[in-house]
Design a protein around this motif. Structure first.
Motif, PDB file in Angstrom:
ATOM      1  N   SER A 299       0.717  -0.909  -0.229  1.00  0.00           N
ATOM      2  CA  SER A 299       0.178   0.230   0.195  1.00  0.00           C
ATOM      3  C   SER A 299       0.721   1.363  -0.243  1.00  0.00           C
ATOM      4  O   SER A 299       1.917   0.714   0.265  1.00  0.00           O
ATOM      5  N   GLU A 300       0.703   1.753  -0.766  1.00  0.00           N
ATOM      6  CA  GLU A 300       1.406   3.566  -0.355  1.00  0.00           C
ATOM      7  C   GLU A 300       2.036   4.161   0.878  1.00  0.00           C
ATOM      8  O   GLU A 300       2.421   4.509   0.830  1.00  0.00           O
ATOM      9  N   GLN A 301       0.696   3.681   1.918  1.00  0.00           N
ATOM     10  CA  GLN A 301       0.644   4.533   2.661  1.00  0.00           C
ATOM     11  C   GLN A 301       1.864   3.953   3.466  1.00  0.00           C
ATOM     12  O   GLN A 301       2.752   4.256   4.392  1.00  0.00           O
ATOM     13  N   ASN A 302       2.460   2.297   3.199  1.00  0.00           N
ATOM     14  CA  ASN A 302       3.984   1.703   3.857  1.00  0.00           C
ATOM     15  C   ASN A 302       5.125   2.241   3.053  1.00  0.00           C
ATOM     16  O   ASN A 302       6.157   1.161   3.366  1.00  0.00           O
ATOM     17  N   LEU A 303       4.719   2.773   1.964  1.00  0.00           N
ATOM     18  CA  LEU A 303       5.959   3.362   1.271  1.00  0.00           C
ATOM     19  C   LEU A 303       7.164   4.730   1.400  1.00  0.00           C
ATOM     20  O   LEU A 303       6.197   5.448   1.641  1.00  0.00           O
ATOM     21  N   VAL A 304       8.054   4.592   1.118  1.00  0.00           N
ATOM     22  CA  VAL A 304       8.854   5.658   0.977  1.00  0.00           C
ATOM     23  C   VAL A 304      10.150   5.752  -0.150  1.00  0.00           C
ATOM     24  O   VAL A 304       9.770   4.920  -0.225  1.00  0.00           O
ATOM     25  N   PRO A 305      10.404   7.187  -0.119  1.00  0.00           N
ATOM     26  CA  PRO A 305      11.535   7.235  -1.831  1.00  0.00           C
ATOM     27  C   PRO A 305      12.653   6.267  -0.723  1.00  0.00           C
ATOM     28  O   PRO A 305      12.690   7.079  -0.262  1.00  0.00           O
ATOM     29  N   ASP A 306      13.334   5.860  -1.683  1.00  0.00           N
ATOM     30  CA  ASP A 306      14.698   5.648  -1.650  1.00  0.00           C
ATOM     31  C   ASP A 306      15.405   5.953  -2.686  1.00  0.00           C
ATOM     32  O   ASP A 306      16.307   6.062  -3.700  1.00  0.00           O
ATOM     33  N   PRO A 307      16.294   7.522  -1.992  1.00  0.00           N
ATOM     34  CA  PRO A 307      16.814   7.733  -3.374  1.00  0.00           C
ATOM     35  C   PRO A 307      18.486   7.681  -2.536  1.00  0.00           C
ATOM     36  O   PRO A 307      19.113   8.042  -3.211  1.00  0.00           O
ATOM     37  N   SER A 308      19.084   6.660  -2.514  1.00  0.00           N
ATOM     38  CA  SER A 308      20.291   6.086  -1.830  1.00  0.00           C
ATOM     39  C   SER A 308      20.868   5.744  -3.365  1.00  0.00           C
ATOM     40  O   SER A 308      22.186   5.834  -3.326  1.00  0.00           O
ATOM     41  N   ASP A 309      20.368   5.375  -4.816  1.00  0.00           N
ATOM     42  CA  ASP A 309      20.704   5.089  -5.848  1.00  0.00           C
ATOM     43  C   ASP A 309      22.131   3.548  -5.758  1.00  0.00           C
ATOM     44  O   ASP A 309      22.830   3.268  -6.745  1.00  0.00           O
ATOM     45  N   GLU A 310      21.622   2.972  -4.946  1.00  0.00           N
ATOM     46  CA  GLU A 310      22.387   2.129  -4.584  1.00  0.00           C
ATOM     47  C   GLU A 310      21.589   0.532  -5.380  1.00  0.00           C
ATOM     48  O   GLU A 310      20.378   1.229  -5.823  1.00  0.00           O
ATOM     49  N   PRO A 311      22.053   0.059  -6.196  1.00  0.00           N
ATOM     50  CA  PRO A 311      21.886  -0.991  -7.097  1.00  0.00           C
ATOM     51  C   PRO A 311      21.057  -2.097  -6.315  1.00  0.00           C
ATOM     52  O   PRO A 311      20.981  -2.441  -5.125  1.00  0.00           O
ATOM     53  N   LEU A 312      19.871  -2.663  -7.231  1.00  0.00           N
ATOM     54  CA  LEU A 312      18.511  -4.251  -6.661  1.00  0.00           C
ATOM     55  C   LEU A 312      19.348  -5.306  -7.261  1.00  0.00           C
ATOM     56  O   LEU A 312      19.717  -4.762  -8.782  1.00  0.00           O
ATOM     57  N   ARG A 313      19.273  -5.847  -6.907  1.00  0.00           N
ATOM     58  CA  ARG A 313      19.695  -7.637  -6.604  1.00  0.00           C
ATOM     59  C   ARG A 313      18.885  -8.196  -7.871  1.00  0.00           C
ATOM     60  O   ARG A 313      19.303  -9.446  -8.222  1.00  0.00           O
ATOM     61  N   HIS A 314      17.457  -7.340  -7.498  1.00  0.00           N
ATOM     62  CA  HIS A 314      16.156  -8.241  -8.420  1.00  0.00           C
ATOM     63  C   HIS A 314      16.999  -9.041  -9.696  1.00  0.00           C
ATOM     64  O   HIS A 314      17.349  -7.969 -10.400  1.00  0.00           O
ATOM     65  N   PRO A 315      16.740  -9.779  -9.964  1.00  0.00           N
ATOM     66  CA  PRO A 315      17.047 -10.492 -11.016  1.00  0.00           C
ATOM     67  C   PRO A 315      16.422 -10.058 -12.087  1.00  0.00           C
ATOM     68  O   PRO A 315      16.876  -9.607 -13.817  1.00  0.00           O
ATOM     69  N   GLN A 316      15.114  -9.599 -12.061  1.00  0.00           N
ATOM     70  CA  GLN A 316      13.888  -9.521 -13.534  1.00  0.00           C
ATOM     71  C   GLN A 316      14.363  -7.579 -13.442  1.00  0.00           C
ATOM     72  O   GLN A 316      13.722  -7.145 -14.507  1.00  0.00           O
ATOM     73  N   VAL A 317      15.130  -6.519 -12.494  1.00  0.00           N
ATOM     74  CA  VAL A 317      15.708  -4.946 -12.785  1.00  0.00           C
ATOM     75  C   VAL A 317      15.766  -5.369 -13.948  1.00  0.00           C
ATOM     76  O   VAL A 317      15.433  -4.452 -14.436  1.00  0.00           O
ATOM     77  N   PRO A 318      17.160  -5.861 -14.512  1.00  0.00           N
ATOM     78  CA  PRO A 318      18.344  -5.394 -15.783  1.00  0.00           C
ATOM     79  C   PRO A 318      16.972  -5.837 -16.957  1.00  0.00           C
ATOM     80  O   PRO A 318      17.520  -4.950 -17.127  1.00  0.00           O
TER      81      PRO A 318
END
Length: 110
Positions: free
Chosen positions: A72-91
């Motif tokens: 839900s939207e109420q449980n999310l905040v932006p993550d401006p860290s620019d750290e890479p994500l490991r999730h295999p579907q991201v690329p």
């Protein structure tokens, strides 16, 4: 009568869960809750969010694993860290992370 709010986060944006230690990238948005009643009932009642807000599909990851999350939207905040994500579907779906937002790799043209 409920009103539909505009989504606060966009597709490609990297977000972090407000309560739990995971982050991910938005790959789809539902204007209001659009999952099963069984899934909704599985959320502990004391933290169960209202259905009349945007819900986000995330390519998510925590310290142990990568998975798909529905949050839900109420449980999310932006993550401006620019750290890479490991999730295999991201690329597969995204490229060019800038200022906490990925660009969709394939924009459908008509």
């Amino acid at each position: 009568m409920s009103t539909v709010r505009n989504a606060r986060f966009q597709i490609g944006q990297v977000v972090r869960h407000r309560l739990y230690p995971f982050r991910g990238v938005v790959f789809d948005v539902d204007p209001t809750f659009s999952n099963t009643e069984e899934w909704y009932a599985s959320i502990p009642q004391d933290v169960r969010p209202p259905k009349d807000q945007p819900f986000y599909h995330l390519l998510a990851e925590n310290a142990e694993t990568e998975y798909i999350a529905y949050v839900s939207e109420q449980n999310l905040v932006p993550d401006p860290s620019d750290e890479p994500l490991r999730h295999p579907q991201v690329p597969e779906l995204f490229e060019d992370l800038r200022d906490g937002v990925f660009r969709y790799r394939f924009l459908q043209e008509h």
